[in-house]
Design a protein around this motif. Structure first.
Motif: not given
Length: 193
Positions: A118-125, A129-136
């Motif tokens: 899926x597409x998501x954001x989080x704190x920029x730092x 972590x999101x990318x390493x879990x397969x999130x766009x």
């Protein structure tokens, strides 16, 4: 529209209160909930605790808001998010509600296996972590991926609340609350095509 703001031990208070207060000001029926039911829930960093008055109901529809956790380092925050994922994640697998997150809330969903691809954001730092879990992962203020709406860092909770008001209730309601709060939304909103 109904909104449930999910609390878990170690949650970040501003992540929860920002969207909660914004939605309530916009006339939305909102409630602080936990996966276990009503209880006193300690925020991270021993800052405060909030009283959850209800149990997370995945079938209630509306919006479920998932905050991040409060800690000073990634090594401290990931275990809090993992613990939250173990209690909140299984319940969210059963929902048809729009799920919205602030800051590390999207990492909690990723740890629970709910947003891979899926597409998501989080704190920029924490985008790595999101990318390493397969999130766009997107470096923007808000990502609208249909039934998943994520907001960046801790200060984006009010912007998330205003965006949800605009999307689910109407532009005028969002503008009214924005004026009431003396807040101007900022940053980019990325929307799925």
């Amino acid at each position: 529209m109904k909104a449930q703001v999910v609390l878990f031990d170690g949650f970040d208070a501003l992540d929860a209160i920002g969207p909660y207060e914004t939605l309530v000001a916009g006339g939305v029926e909102a409630e602080l909930v936990t996966a276990e039911g009503p209880r006193e829930v300690p925020a991270g960093l021993d800052m405060l605790s909030l009283r959850a008055t209800g149990k997370l109901d995945p079938q209630a529809g509306g919006v479920i808001v998932v905050p991040g956790a409060a800690a000073f380092t990634e090594d401290e925050v990931i275990p809090l998010l993992a613990a939250g994922a173990s209690t909140v994640g299984p319940v969210l697998k059963e929902t048809n509600a729009v799920i919205a997150t602030v800051c590390g809330g999207s990492v909690l969903l990723a740890i629970a296996g709910l947003i891979k691809g899926r597409n998501a954001t989080t704190t920029f730092v924490g985008l790595h972590v999101l990318e390493s879990m397969g999130v766009n992962a997107h470096r923007v203020r808000i990502v609208d991926d249909g039934d998943l709406v994520t907001a960046a860092g801790i200060s984006s909770g009010v912007d998330l609340g205003l965006y949800l008001l605009e999307r689910e209730v109407g532009v005028q309601q969002a503008l009214t609350v924005e004026e009431l709060f003396g807040h101007e939304r900022r940053g980019t909103v990325w929307r799925a095509a």
